[in-house]
Design a protein around this motif. Structure first.
Motif, mmCIF file in Angstrom:
data_model
loop_
_atom_site.group_PDB
_atom_site.id
_atom_site.type_symbol
_atom_site.label_atom_id
_atom_site.label_comp_id
_atom_site.label_asym_id
_atom_site.label_seq_id
_atom_site.Cartn_x
_atom_site.Cartn_y
_atom_site.Cartn_z
ATOM 1 N N ALA A 181 0.831 -1.216 0.000
ATOM 2 C CA ALA A 181 0.000 0.000 0.000
ATOM 3 C C ALA A 181 0.857 1.254 0.000
ATOM 4 O O ALA A 181 0.348 2.369 0.156
ATOM 5 C CB ALA A 181 -0.925 -0.008 1.222
ATOM 6 N N GLY A 182 2.166 1.080 -0.166
ATOM 7 C CA GLY A 182 3.054 2.243 -0.242
ATOM 8 C C GLY A 182 3.384 2.876 1.095
ATOM 9 O O GLY A 182 3.792 4.041 1.154
ATOM 10 N N VAL A 183 3.220 2.094 2.175
ATOM 11 C CA VAL A 183 3.485 2.649 3.508
ATOM 12 C C VAL A 183 4.920 2.337 3.919
ATOM 13 O O VAL A 183 5.374 1.197 3.809
ATOM 14 C CB VAL A 183 2.512 2.044 4.548
ATOM 15 C CG1 VAL A 183 2.818 2.588 5.952
ATOM 16 C CG2 VAL A 183 1.067 2.325 4.158
ATOM 17 N N THR A 184 5.626 3.361 4.409
ATOM 18 C CA THR A 184 6.976 3.169 4.938
ATOM 19 C C THR A 184 6.881 2.753 6.400
ATOM 20 O O THR A 184 6.199 3.403 7.194
ATOM 21 C CB THR A 184 7.772 4.487 4.847
ATOM 22 O OG1 THR A 184 7.755 4.905 3.482
ATOM 23 C CG2 THR A 184 9.201 4.307 5.328
ATOM 24 N N VAL A 185 7.585 1.666 6.747
ATOM 25 C CA VAL A 185 7.504 1.151 8.114
ATOM 26 C C VAL A 185 8.761 1.519 8.897
ATOM 27 O O VAL A 185 9.879 1.325 8.424
ATOM 28 C CB VAL A 185 7.322 -0.385 8.094
ATOM 29 C CG1 VAL A 185 7.400 -0.947 9.515
ATOM 30 C CG2 VAL A 185 5.988 -0.752 7.450
ATOM 31 N N HIS A 186 8.519 2.070 10.104
ATOM 32 C CA HIS A 186 9.600 2.370 11.042
ATOM 33 C C HIS A 186 9.443 1.379 12.191
ATOM 34 O O HIS A 186 8.539 1.529 13.013
ATOM 35 C CB HIS A 186 9.476 3.805 11.558
ATOM 36 C CG HIS A 186 9.364 4.830 10.443
ATOM 37 N ND1 HIS A 186 10.400 5.643 10.075
ATOM 38 C CD2 HIS A 186 8.332 5.118 9.593
ATOM 39 C CE1 HIS A 186 10.022 6.412 9.066
ATOM 40 N NE2 HIS A 186 8.757 6.114 8.755
ATOM 41 N N GLY A 187 10.295 0.351 12.217
ATOM 42 C CA GLY A 187 10.066 -0.740 13.168
ATOM 43 C C GLY A 187 11.070 -0.777 14.300
ATOM 44 O O GLY A 187 12.189 -0.257 14.185
ATOM 45 N N ASP A 188 10.681 -1.396 15.404
ATOM 46 C CA ASP A 188 11.636 -1.631 16.487
ATOM 47 C C ASP A 188 12.437 -2.890 16.136
ATOM 48 O O ASP A 188 12.208 -3.539 15.097
ATOM 49 C CB ASP A 188 10.929 -1.751 17.839
ATOM 50 C CG ASP A 188 10.140 -3.046 17.990
ATOM 51 O OD1 ASP A 188 9.930 -3.750 16.977
ATOM 52 O OD2 ASP A 188 9.721 -3.349 19.116
ATOM 53 N N GLY A 189 13.380 -3.262 16.995
ATOM 54 C CA GLY A 189 14.263 -4.386 16.702
ATOM 55 C C GLY A 189 13.503 -5.682 16.481
ATOM 56 O O GLY A 189 13.840 -6.476 15.593
#
Lengths: 411, 411
Positions: free
Chosen positions: A280-288
């Motif tokens: 869906a074109g979403v940028t993910v900022h994830g934890d470890g």
């Protein structure tokens, strides 16, 4: 004319509006709609001036899109005013009433606030919307739009005021407050003349008004909203809600900004989620822990603390419901918080313990909206606890008064 | 401990209280009552220290009377806590609810504010009263009493906290904020930690809090109340209401401070009123037209603008209802305003046009009171338009939360 002079005129207009019955207010809203429709060319010309100025200033395309009016958008504003005419009038509603043992009758009745100040950012359609909502609820409106929309707002307000006059109501029931930044300070100091201030816009605007106003404020809109996928969640449902709440309209306050996943669900759900979000074109900022399941940017404190209002999301894996609740307690702005779960116990704890205007179980946070709630009109979504919390419709634009009627009783 | 540290502890306690069901809160109120009764000697000793200090400072006899505790007054505080246990709990009340077309269920449910700060003046009985009302409504209380009652307040709060611990609830649900004047400033700046501030006291205190607080405020109590005797008033009724509203308890906010008389009623009514007021020991400050009917002091602007809170009254003759409405508009603090009239039209105009928390027809303004309204408990009388207006009972000590339950719906 100074803000104080405008506020004094607004008070006079408010006295008239408070006594005006629904039929006359509805006729005025129709006249305002007629006048705005008639002023289409003038409004478009004024808007072109604003847009040209914004372009010359290097304003971003997104902001210019919000600023730009089209015949369609004006038609939407006109229809909005007509829709308001069709809504019930909260003024005069008896909230409750009783008769004391001594025969004294007490009724609590809805009355307008009086003068409402609305401070808002770029979109000129707010001008017609807020002006109409105030008139319908019997309040005089002092509209402080952003300077970037100054010409558009002036043209819209001129039409609304013409409509009021055509309907025999005072033009000063809707006034635009022009001028430099300092007039906002003057508006915030107008205690006793202005009954309530409602800021509509970004976090910076809202914070400034909340901190500096001596006039009572209704805080709206900042939504750092979380979606928590519990151990027992139906993953298909969770995925559908995640995509809807993140992508259906990412720029609004009830969009999801952080996904929290129970550790037991992570191995199965996070890979699906990352794939769907990427699709869906979403940028993910994830934890470890989220990073273990796919390609993500490393999430920082800011990713958890602030709204993206864009196709970005923070993703974190949490040990359990308690950890999810603690994360939400720390970062939530108290707007809309969602759990997806099949567990009755988790749903109950989440709805009881999360301190927010709205708590949702197995539904998209995009439903937290005056329109979706069936209010017909919405002036904003309150994230404060006093007076109104959540979507604010017409009744939330009123105060009450006790009417006490006796036949000579004394204590 | 700083105010901020106290507020952080209060927030933790508030989280527990918010989840505590009514039965446990009521048990805590009974335990607080028991502990306060048991602490009678300690409270009286502490109060004697406050009284001695006040006497040494040359405090007026009236203020010392408000400060002084007796076994009777402590028994009253104890009974007040027990009475609270008997009242319905507003928390969990469903204000409204509906099901959307898509099957999503929406309920608006009452929840506690969280942390409530109360800033009040001399009377130590407010300490037990306010602490109890907060616990009953699920809120943690930060109590900022006046330094003149510091020892009494500390002894009362110690007993209340003992009661909370005895009942298994966190002691920090009720905290006294000691220290110099500056801590009040710290309390007013504790936005995000304190959810609402309620000042209870004189006009100066309330104005300071309203103007300087960054925490949302509920404004209470200043009552410059008017009694308007219309052309058609029943004079016997008007006299009874006048004497009751002025003299039954002159020091309170719902006592009448100004009598306005329609010119047509003046020749007959004013002489009777002056005689009756004199008989009740009331000093009259009259305008020129009132002076024509008897011995009065000349009324000044201050007489119209301020509360006496004593056996004094301003009296003015007005040309008609419009002049009475204009006088009230100019000087009213928006608390309680009364008309005595036999005219339906005058009653209707007065109740519709006067902008106040309570408007009364043919009844004493002394009825504008939580007890008289049957609320069972009262934290004060709000004179603002946001959130609560008029007497504030337990429901007014709560906010609401939307609980939205679906089965996977998206927009």
């Amino acid at each position: 004319m100074s803000v104080t002079e405008q506020a004094v005129r607004a008070r006079e207009a408010a006295r008239v509006l408070a006594k005006t019955p629904r039929a006359a207010k509805d006729a005025a809203l129709q006249a305002m709609a007629d006048a705005l429709a008639k002023a289409e060319t003038a409004v478009l010309e004024a808007n072109a001036v604003d847009v040209a100025r914004a372009e010359a200033n290097g304003t971003s395309a997104a902001l210019i899109d919000r600023l730009r009016l089209t015949p369609d958008r004006i038609a939407g504003m006109v229809q909005g005013l007509r829709d308001l005419a069709g809504l019930p009038d909260p003024v005069g509603d008896v909230v409750r009433g009783w008769t004391n043992a001594n025969g004294v009758e007490v009724r609590q009745v809805r009355v307008p606030f009086g003068v409402v100040g609305i401070i808002y950012e770029a979109r000129p359609n707010v001008t017609a919307d807020a002006g109409g909502i105030c008139v319908k609820s019997g309040n005089a409106a002092l509209l402080r739009g952003s300077s970037s929309a100054a010409d558009s707002n002036a043209a819209v307000v001129e039409a609304l005021r013409q409509g009021l006059v055509d309907a025999g109501l005072p033009a000063d029931a809707v006034q635009l407050i022009p001028g430099p930044r300092e007039v906002t300070t003057e508006l915030m100091a107008a205690r006793g003349l202005v009954d309530v201030l409602i800021p509509r816009g970004g976090a910076g605007l809202i914070d400034t008004v909340v901190r500096n106003s001596q006039v009572p404020v209704i805080e709206t809109g900042v939504g750092n909203c979380h979606l928590y996928v519990d151990a027992t969640a139906d993953h298909e449902m969770a995925l559908a809600i995640l995509l809807n709440a993140k992508t259906q309209r990412p720029s609004v306050c009830n969009a999801v900004e952080t996904l929290l996943v129970h550790a037991e669900a992570a191995a199965s759900f996070v890979p699906q989620a990352l794939q769907a979000l990427a699709g869906a074109g979403v940028t993910v900022h994830g934890d470890g822990r989220a990073a273990a399941y796919g390609q993500v940017l490393a999430a920082t404190e800011t990713d958890y603390a602030e709204e993206y209002l864009s196709l970005d999301i923070a993703v974190a894996v949490v040990d359990d419901l308690d950890a999810a609740l603690a994360h939400i307690r720390r970062y939530s702005t108290g707007h809309s918080e969602t759990i997806v779960t099949e567990s009755q116990r988790s749903a109950q704890r989440f709805t009881a313990e999360v301190d927010a205007a709205a708590v949702l179980v197995n539904a998209s946070s995009r439903f937290v909206d005056g329109g979706e709630f069936g209010f017909g009109a919405e002036i904003g979504i309150s994230t404060q606890k006093l007076h109104a919390r959540g979507p604010m419709g017409l009744p939330e634009m009123t105060s009450t008064k006790y009417v006490v009627v006796g036949s000579g009783q004394v204590r």
